[in-house]
Write an enzyme that holds these catalytic residues in place. Structure first.
Site, PDB file in Angstrom:
ATOM      1  N   HIS A 142       0.843  -1.201   0.000  1.00 41.07           N
ATOM      2  CA  HIS A 142       0.000   0.000   0.000  1.00 41.07           C
ATOM      3  C   HIS A 142       0.877   1.250   0.000  1.00 41.07           C
ATOM      4  O   HIS A 142       1.374   1.677   1.037  1.00 41.07           O
ATOM      5  CB  HIS A 142      -0.933  -0.039   1.227  1.00 41.07           C
ATOM      6  CG  HIS A 142      -1.887   1.107   1.295  1.00 41.07           C
ATOM      7  ND1 HIS A 142      -2.328   1.626   2.483  1.00 41.07           N
ATOM      8  CD2 HIS A 142      -2.480   1.838   0.308  1.00 41.07           C
ATOM      9  CE1 HIS A 142      -3.156   2.627   2.230  1.00 41.07           C
ATOM     10  NE2 HIS A 142      -3.268   2.779   0.932  1.00 41.07           N
ATOM     11  N   ASN A 192      -5.784   3.656   6.506  1.00 45.77           N
ATOM     12  CA  ASN A 192      -7.123   4.147   6.187  1.00 45.77           C
ATOM     13  C   ASN A 192      -8.150   3.877   7.275  1.00 45.77           C
ATOM     14  O   ASN A 192      -9.202   4.503   7.292  1.00 45.77           O
ATOM     15  CB  ASN A 192      -7.569   3.591   4.836  1.00 45.77           C
ATOM     16  CG  ASN A 192      -6.895   4.362   3.720  1.00 45.77           C
ATOM     17  OD1 ASN A 192      -6.881   5.591   3.745  1.00 45.77           O
ATOM     18  ND2 ASN A 192      -6.290   3.671   2.782  1.00 45.77           N
TER      19      ASN A 192
HETATM   20  P1  NAD Z   1      -7.417   6.055 -10.431  1.00 48.64           P
HETATM   21  O1  NAD Z   1      -8.886   6.179 -10.603  1.00 48.64           O
HETATM   22  O2  NAD Z   1      -6.557   7.271 -10.587  1.00 48.64           O
HETATM   23  O3  NAD Z   1      -6.817   4.928 -11.422  1.00 48.64           O
HETATM   24  C1  NAD Z   1      -7.324   3.637 -11.508  1.00 48.64           C
HETATM   25  C2  NAD Z   1      -6.914   3.075 -12.880  1.00 48.64           C
HETATM   26  O4  NAD Z   1      -7.240   1.684 -12.911  1.00 48.64           O
HETATM   27  C3  NAD Z   1      -7.645   3.754 -14.056  1.00 48.64           C
HETATM   28  O5  NAD Z   1      -6.700   4.237 -14.996  1.00 48.64           O
HETATM   29  C4  NAD Z   1      -8.475   2.611 -14.635  1.00 48.64           C
HETATM   30  O6  NAD Z   1      -8.628   2.688 -16.043  1.00 48.64           O
HETATM   31  C5  NAD Z   1      -7.639   1.396 -14.232  1.00 48.64           C
HETATM   32  N1  NAD Z   1      -8.382   0.138 -14.276  1.00 48.64           N
HETATM   33  C6  NAD Z   1      -9.671  -0.101 -13.902  1.00 48.64           C
HETATM   34  N2  NAD Z   1      -9.975  -1.399 -14.136  1.00 48.64           N
HETATM   35  C7  NAD Z   1      -8.868  -1.979 -14.662  1.00 48.64           C
HETATM   36  C8  NAD Z   1      -8.572  -3.294 -15.112  1.00 48.64           C
HETATM   37  N3  NAD Z   1      -9.477  -4.281 -15.069  1.00 48.64           N
HETATM   38  N4  NAD Z   1      -7.325  -3.536 -15.590  1.00 48.64           N
HETATM   39  C9  NAD Z   1      -6.385  -2.564 -15.640  1.00 48.64           C
HETATM   40  N5  NAD Z   1      -6.630  -1.294 -15.235  1.00 48.64           N
HETATM   41  C10 NAD Z   1      -7.851  -1.009 -14.750  1.00 48.64           C
HETATM   42  O7  NAD Z   1      -7.229   5.389  -8.990  1.00 48.64           O
HETATM   43  P2  NAD Z   1      -5.950   5.479  -8.010  1.00 48.64           P
HETATM   44  O8  NAD Z   1      -6.140   6.623  -7.091  1.00 48.64           O
HETATM   45  O9  NAD Z   1      -4.720   5.362  -8.814  1.00 48.64           O
HETATM   46  O10 NAD Z   1      -6.174   4.162  -7.128  1.00 48.64           O
HETATM   47  C11 NAD Z   1      -5.760   2.895  -7.592  1.00 48.64           C
HETATM   48  C12 NAD Z   1      -5.640   1.939  -6.409  1.00 48.64           C
HETATM   49  O11 NAD Z   1      -4.713   2.496  -5.460  1.00 48.64           O
HETATM   50  C13 NAD Z   1      -6.944   1.732  -5.652  1.00 48.64           C
HETATM   51  O12 NAD Z   1      -6.973   0.417  -5.165  1.00 48.64           O
HETATM   52  C14 NAD Z   1      -6.829   2.716  -4.499  1.00 48.64           C
HETATM   53  O13 NAD Z   1      -7.603   2.339  -3.388  1.00 48.64           O
HETATM   54  C15 NAD Z   1      -5.340   2.594  -4.195  1.00 48.64           C
HETATM   55  N6  NAD Z   1      -4.761   3.734  -3.479  1.00 48.64           N
HETATM   56  C16 NAD Z   1      -5.152   5.002  -3.778  1.00 48.64           C
HETATM   57  C17 NAD Z   1      -4.579   6.062  -3.085  1.00 48.64           C
HETATM   58  C18 NAD Z   1      -4.970   7.481  -3.406  1.00 48.64           C
HETATM   59  O14 NAD Z   1      -4.615   8.388  -2.639  1.00 48.64           O
HETATM   60  N7  NAD Z   1      -5.662   7.730  -4.498  1.00 48.64           N
HETATM   61  C19 NAD Z   1      -3.617   5.829  -2.111  1.00 48.64           C
HETATM   62  C20 NAD Z   1      -3.209   4.516  -1.846  1.00 48.64           C
HETATM   63  C21 NAD Z   1      -3.815   3.470  -2.536  1.00 48.64           C
END
Ligand code: NAD
Length: 285
Positions: A142, A192
């Site tokens: 994470h 979280n």
């Molecule tokens: P985001 O919405 O910016 O990006 C997600 C991406 O995943 C998109 O580009 C989407 O097209 C892609 N995607 C969706 N389904 C897919 C599939 N089947 N195969 C390949 N790609 C696919 O989201 P994010 O903020 O980058 O979050 C991504 C992950 O990281 C989540 O699990 C989120 O909980 C985790 N996360 C987010 C944060 C944050 O601050 N945003 C921090 C730590 C962890």
């Protein structure tokens, strides 16, 4: 720079996936960044370029090293790079069905020794591991947002994760010049479970009209010494991601204290997801 020389497949080229691809490439890994659409990949690569150029401008990296890091990243809409990967890091949308589908697919392709990691913010690593034939080599990595800046990687051991997979992941996190902190698999882990209820409560305060967004954030910045207020942080994380995490906490603990604020739901329904869509609790140009 220590050269990690690992082959890494990063799935999802959003804000987290692009940041993870950047730090892995900076560490010397050969990276494939995968997403479902070529336009998302281009956007992700542009975010990497911007991140590397920021480092160059600040004197943290030479132009030559930045170009070399960028050249280590390949883009793909397919998962076939899993066949040569040492580590797969899944950073797709925070939805269990999406992640389960990805884990099943990469598990079928990746070599036996490959570790399958998820960057999930809150979903059960144990449940993701259940979708794989190698549950002992499934783990949570994470990263924090923005990935190139934040030092912590929360390493989450599922019920089935082996000591060896855990040790290899901790070593890999250090190769990425990050600090691993290991926790057990509970909804929201540590980061979280503590952060999201605070953000959710700030949204309740906004909904109740206790104060406007700037004032709520100002109280937490000036009063608690937080570098960023909770509503601006929610915009940075993505309001959809915040809502998914609150739903996981609510379902996972069955405790009403984790119910998502209706105003948060409304913003997500409106498509006001924060910085990434240009509007959340604040406007972004
Ligand atoms: P985001 O919405 O910016 O990006 C997600 C991406 O995943 C998109 O580009 C989407 O097209 C892609 N995607 C969706 N389904 C897919 C599939 N089947 N195969 C390949 N790609 C696919 O989201 P994010 O903020 O980058 O979050 C991504 C992950 O990281 C989540 O699990 C989120 O909980 C985790 N996360 C987010 C944060 C944050 O601050 N945003 C921090 C730590 C962890």
């Amino acid at each position: 720079m220590r050269v990690a020389a690992r082959r890494v497949l990063v799935i999802g080229a959003g804000q987290m996936g692009s940041g993870i691809a950047q730090v892995a490439a900076q560490a010397g890994c050969g990276v494939t960044l995968q997403d479902v659409d070529a336009a998302f990949l281009e956007r992700g690569l542009q975010a990497v370029r911007d991140g590397l150029q920021r480092l160059v401008r600040r004197g943290g990296m030479t132009e030559t090293d930045a170009a070399a890091a960028e050249a280590r990243i390949a883009l793909s809409t397919e998962l076939s790079a899993a066949q040569e990967a040492d580590f797969v890091i899944e950073a797709a949308t925070e939805q269990l069905s999406v992640k389960l589908g990805i884990f099943r697919a990469v598990d079928a392709l990746a070599p036996e020794s490959c570790i399958l990691a998820s960057n999930t913010s809150s979903l059960s690593i144990t449940e993701l591991a259940g979708a794989a034939r190698r549950p002992e080599r499934v783990i949570g990595m994470h990263f924090m947002n923005p990935v190139p800046v934040m030092e912590l990687v929360e390493v989450i051991r599922g019920l089935q994760t082996s000591d060896d997979a855990h040790a290899r992941t901790v070593e890999f996190v250090r190769e990425l010049s990050k600090t691993p902190l290991s926790v057990r698999d509970f909804p929201g882990f540590v980061a979280n479970r503590v952060l999201m209820p605070m953000i959710n409560e700030a949204v309740f305060a906004l909904q109740d009209g206790v104060a406007d967004a700037e004032t709520i954030d100002g109280v937490m910045k000036l009063g608690m010494n937080h570098p960023m207020g909770p509503l601006r942080l929610a915009d940075l994380i993505g309001l959809d991601t915040c809502l998914y995490i609150m739903e996981v906490l609510h379902k996972g603990f069955g405790d009403s204290k984790y119910r998502p604020c209706p105003l948060l739901r409304s913003y997500v329904a409106a498509g006001w997801l924060g910085r990434k869509t240009g509007r959340g609790f604040y406007p972004y140009t």
